[in-house]
Structures are given as C-alpha cells and as structure tokens.
Design a protein around this motif. Structure first.
Motif, mmCIF file in Angstrom:
data_model
loop_
_atom_site.group_PDB
_atom_site.id
_atom_site.type_symbol
_atom_site.label_atom_id
_atom_site.label_comp_id
_atom_site.label_asym_id
_atom_site.label_seq_id
_atom_site.Cartn_x
_atom_site.Cartn_y
_atom_site.Cartn_z
ATOM 1 N N GLY A 92 0.835 -1.187 0.000
ATOM 2 C CA GLY A 92 0.000 0.000 0.000
ATOM 3 C C GLY A 92 0.871 1.237 0.000
ATOM 4 N N PHE A 93 0.213 2.405 0.161
ATOM 5 C CA PHE A 93 1.040 3.597 0.271
ATOM 6 C C PHE A 93 0.423 4.632 1.185
ATOM 7 C CE2 PHE A 93 -1.387 5.480 -3.330
ATOM 8 C CZ PHE A 93 -1.386 6.838 -3.022
ATOM 9 N N SER A 94 1.311 5.457 1.737
ATOM 10 C CA SER A 94 0.946 6.568 2.599
ATOM 11 C C SER A 94 0.854 7.828 1.743
ATOM 12 C CB SER A 94 2.011 6.756 3.681
ATOM 13 O OG SER A 94 1.823 7.959 4.385
ATOM 14 N N HIS A 95 -0.240 8.561 1.852
ATOM 15 C CA HIS A 95 -0.337 9.835 1.138
ATOM 16 C C HIS A 95 0.457 10.865 1.932
ATOM 17 C CE1 HIS A 95 -1.679 13.104 -1.258
ATOM 18 N NE2 HIS A 95 -2.564 12.380 -1.921
ATOM 19 N N TRP A 96 1.773 10.867 1.692
ATOM 20 C CA TRP A 96 2.707 11.619 2.527
ATOM 21 C C TRP A 96 2.384 13.101 2.566
ATOM 22 C CZ3 TRP A 96 6.159 15.479 3.046
ATOM 23 C CH2 TRP A 96 7.131 15.371 4.041
ATOM 24 N N LEU A 97 1.960 13.665 1.444
ATOM 25 C CA LEU A 97 1.728 15.110 1.386
ATOM 26 C C LEU A 97 0.587 15.550 2.289
ATOM 27 C CD1 LEU A 97 2.242 15.793 -2.413
ATOM 28 C CD2 LEU A 97 3.772 16.408 -0.534
ATOM 29 N N ARG A 98 -0.272 14.624 2.663
ATOM 30 C CA ARG A 98 -1.362 14.969 3.580
ATOM 31 C C ARG A 98 -1.008 14.707 5.034
ATOM 32 N NH1 ARG A 98 -6.219 12.128 0.158
ATOM 33 N NH2 ARG A 98 -6.254 13.626 -1.563
ATOM 34 N N THR A 99 -0.175 13.680 5.257
ATOM 35 C CA THR A 99 0.020 13.206 6.628
ATOM 36 C C THR A 99 1.457 13.295 7.129
ATOM 37 O OG1 THR A 99 0.484 10.924 5.951
ATOM 38 C CG2 THR A 99 -1.837 11.540 6.243
ATOM 39 N N ASP A 111 -3.952 3.601 7.171
ATOM 40 C CA ASP A 111 -5.350 3.195 7.084
ATOM 41 C C ASP A 111 -5.447 1.840 6.400
ATOM 42 O OD1 ASP A 111 -6.084 5.581 8.228
ATOM 43 O OD2 ASP A 111 -6.634 6.535 6.334
ATOM 44 N N ALA A 112 -6.210 0.943 6.992
ATOM 45 C CA ALA A 112 -6.363 -0.389 6.408
ATOM 46 C C ALA A 112 -6.935 -0.310 4.997
ATOM 47 C CB ALA A 112 -7.267 -1.246 7.294
ATOM 48 N N ALA A 113 -7.769 0.702 4.738
ATOM 49 C CA ALA A 113 -8.391 0.837 3.418
ATOM 50 C C ALA A 113 -7.395 1.173 2.321
ATOM 51 C CB ALA A 113 -9.477 1.911 3.460
ATOM 52 N N SER A 114 -6.189 1.608 2.701
ATOM 53 C CA SER A 114 -5.172 1.935 1.699
ATOM 54 C C SER A 114 -4.285 0.750 1.372
ATOM 55 C CB SER A 114 -4.310 3.103 2.191
ATOM 56 O OG SER A 114 -3.461 2.691 3.256
ATOM 57 N N LEU A 115 -4.505 -0.385 2.040
ATOM 58 C CA LEU A 115 -3.651 -1.567 1.881
ATOM 59 C C LEU A 115 -4.420 -2.714 1.238
ATOM 60 C CD1 LEU A 115 -2.126 -1.447 5.466
ATOM 61 C CD2 LEU A 115 -0.913 -0.835 3.372
ATOM 62 N N ALA A 252 -6.367 16.188 -14.640
ATOM 63 C CA ALA A 252 -5.117 16.185 -13.885
ATOM 64 C C ALA A 252 -5.088 14.998 -12.938
ATOM 65 C CB ALA A 252 -4.948 17.482 -13.109
ATOM 66 N N LEU A 253 -3.948 14.359 -12.864
ATOM 67 C CA LEU A 253 -3.782 13.182 -12.019
ATOM 68 C C LEU A 253 -3.371 13.591 -10.614
ATOM 69 C CD1 LEU A 253 -3.553 10.102 -11.656
ATOM 70 C CD2 LEU A 253 -1.186 10.282 -12.447
ATOM 71 N N GLU A 254 -4.112 13.133 -9.625
ATOM 72 C CA GLU A 254 -3.732 13.268 -8.217
ATOM 73 C C GLU A 254 -3.921 11.893 -7.591
ATOM 74 O OE1 GLU A 254 -4.664 17.029 -6.079
ATOM 75 O OE2 GLU A 254 -6.159 17.261 -7.666
ATOM 76 N N VAL A 255 -2.848 11.131 -7.526
ATOM 77 C CA VAL A 255 -2.962 9.739 -7.111
ATOM 78 C C VAL A 255 -3.482 9.646 -5.681
ATOM 79 C CG1 VAL A 255 -0.536 9.611 -6.394
ATOM 80 C CG2 VAL A 255 -1.767 7.515 -6.989
ATOM 81 N N GLU A 256 -4.423 8.725 -5.479
ATOM 82 C CA GLU A 256 -5.057 8.541 -4.180
ATOM 83 C C GLU A 256 -4.869 7.103 -3.703
ATOM 84 O OE1 GLU A 256 -6.547 10.714 -2.327
ATOM 85 O OE2 GLU A 256 -6.663 12.423 -3.704
ATOM 86 N N PRO A 257 -4.672 6.895 -2.387
ATOM 87 C CA PRO A 257 -4.650 5.527 -1.862
ATOM 88 C C PRO A 257 -5.989 4.846 -2.129
ATOM 89 C CG PRO A 257 -3.884 7.105 -0.210
ATOM 90 C CD PRO A 257 -4.486 7.900 -1.322
ATOM 91 N N ASP A 258 -5.940 3.592 -2.526
ATOM 92 C CA ASP A 258 -7.169 2.860 -2.847
ATOM 93 C C ASP A 258 -6.846 1.370 -2.781
ATOM 94 O OD1 ASP A 258 -9.356 1.593 -3.998
ATOM 95 O OD2 ASP A 258 -9.668 3.120 -5.529
#
Length: 307
Positions: A92-99, A111-115, A252-258
C-alpha cells in the motif's frame, strides 16, 4: 518503543539524510494497522521535498521521515479493522503530502483501506514498486474512461508509471503508443505498444492521431494537437493541466490511496500482465546513495530501500 527510520531535520541535498534510531514506534488508530516494513520505494517527490523545492505548503514541520510505498507484514491492528489481521503480508502507500507519515521506517501505521494483500510469490522488494506508481497509472486511465479499441499516447512510457500505463492499456484492450528514449524501444514494444522516439521538437505523429494522451513526461499543451476533437488529456501534475480546446477533456492526475483498486493491480501482477522492475536496492544507511540514483536520468525501475 523506538525504531530506526530515515530522517532529515533540514532541507538540502542527500547528505541531510540520516538514520534516526529513536523514532517512536507508531500505534495504529481506529481503522488503521501497523506494518513492519520490508521494503519501500524512493520517488522523485521525495527528493523534491527533501531539497525544499516542493511548491506547496507541507502539513507539518521538520524533522521528516520520507517514503510513500510499503511492502511488509501487519504486526498490530487498530479498532474497526475487519479485513486485515496480524501476519498478513500487504502492500500500500501513505499519502505523505497529507500526513507526513513516512514509510522509510521499520514500522508505519496506515489506514487499512489503503492496503491490500501483497502479490503471492513476489519478493517484497519487487512488490514495493507497485502501489504509488501502479495506482497513478491506473487512475490516469480511469480518468479517461476509454472504451476498448481506443488509441492512447503515453509520454514517459519507459518510466515506472509509464510502464504500468502501457501494461494496463494493453489489458484494457486499448491501442497504446509510448514515447520514450530510443534505447527504450524494446521495453515499450514488449508491452504491446507502438513506439515513438522522444524528441526535443515535435513528435513524429500526425495531428489528431489519438483518442487520448497521458502526459507523464509533462511535455505540455503542444500534445493537444495530437488528440482528436472531443478526446481526452491527462496531465501528471495538476498545475500543468492545459485549458480545454476543441472539446478535449483536460484532466489532472492526483494519485489517491485505494486498497480495492490496488488489489486489482496485484491480481494483474500475479497473472504476469503487469511487470515489476527494480533498478537498485539500498539499506537505510545508504539512503543518500538511493536518492542520488533516483536523481539520475534513465532510471527504469524502482529504487528501493530496505531496513
């Protein structure tokens, strides 16, 4: 409890990176799990932030632990998590720019939902190259919603995101053309795509040749000439999205955890439809060398850190 993590307390070159041994081990909150990290990739955005060149405010101050992607094993579970358990191998990945929650650490709480479950039989070093870049490619194509048989031009086609985009276009029944350096022709064609050599001038392609463009190399608005009226264009950076012309949708692409979408990509890795490429593997102590390698041109696989 403390852990080791790559860290920096000031902006600058790779020399500011060091291994901190006294970073608190995170505690998973509601809906989160803690992952014992086996491998994590280094991205260009990690270098931009470390240099102090990121063009937007960051959510908290120094020191930072960098790193987005993670491949590892769940070792603690917070409340309200029903889909993952201790011992599960995940990616999975961490949305570093937010957190600013960095994955270049021995443990990370996400978040479990990101994995999602890691690809079976795939080493963690390879699996760590999938999450951010794979989701970026998938979400770029999702934005376009092209029907099978459509034509799409992908710039930066031999890079990590570009390679995933070519593979996913093939799986979706799209006719892809990849723009890359002459030496990358074999890779582009191995993904079932036509090849166009990168050029400092106009590409050797007729106007209106494509239903859509995914512009990962940020060539810019000149590529709109290559898109048919009413087609689509995805810019890899939101500030560089051009204004629409001729009915072309500019996105525009803004990659999101999913985690769900990532799980679909994992299945394509397991079936052999998506290739995973590793350029080099570095220890935490060699993080500066990993950043140096990532900064060089011609990187054609993941630059991966391991604890």
């Amino acid at each position: 409890m403390t852990m080791r993590a790559v860290s920096y307390a000031q902006f600058g070159g790779p020399e500011v990176l060091h291994v901190a041994a006294d970073v608190p081990v995170p505690v998973p909150g509601p809906g989160q799990v803690r992952v014992r990290v086996a491998a994590s990739a280094v991205h260009p955005v990690d270098l931009m932030i470390r240099d102090g060149r990121f063009p937007a405010p960051l959510p908290s101050g120094l020191p930072y632990v960098p790193g987005w992607d993670v491949a590892g094993t769940v070792d603690a579970v917070g409340t309200s998590v029903g889909n993952l358990a201790v011992g599960d191998e995940v990616v999975g990945f961490s949305h570093w720019l937010r957190t600013t929650v960095g994955a270049h650490a021995e443990y990370v709480a996400l978040d479990a939902a990101s994995l999602t479950a890691a690809p079976a039989g795939v080493p963690a070093i390879e699996a760590a190259t999938l999450p951010t870049n794979g989701l970026a490619a998938a979400q770029a194509l999702d934005l376009l919603s092209l029907p099978a048989g459509s034509s799409v031009l992908v710039t930066g086609a031999a890079g990590q995101v570009g390679g995933f985009a070519l593979a996913l276009a093939r799986v979706a029944g799209l006719h892809a053309t990849g723009v890359a350096a002459p030496g990358d022709r074999e890779f582009v064609e191995s993904q079932g795509a036509a090849f166009v050599p990168r050029s400092d001038g106009p590409l050797a392609v007729a106007a209106g040749s494509f239903d859509a463009v995914v512009d990962l190399a940020l060539i810019g608005p000149s590529l709109l000439d290559l898109v048919r009226d009413g087609g689509g264009y995805v810019a890899a950076s939101p500030p560089l999205r051009p204004e629409p012309v001729r009915g072309i949708r500019t996105l525009a692409l803004e990659v999101e955890p999913d985690g769900t979408r990532l799980g679909e990509l994992v299945k394509l890795v397991e079936s052999g439809d998506i290739p995973l490429r590793v350029d080099g593997v570095y220890s935490f102590a060699d993080a500066a060398a990993a950043h140096d390698r990532r900064a060089q041109g011609g990187v054609r696989g993941g630059v991966v850190l391991v604890p």
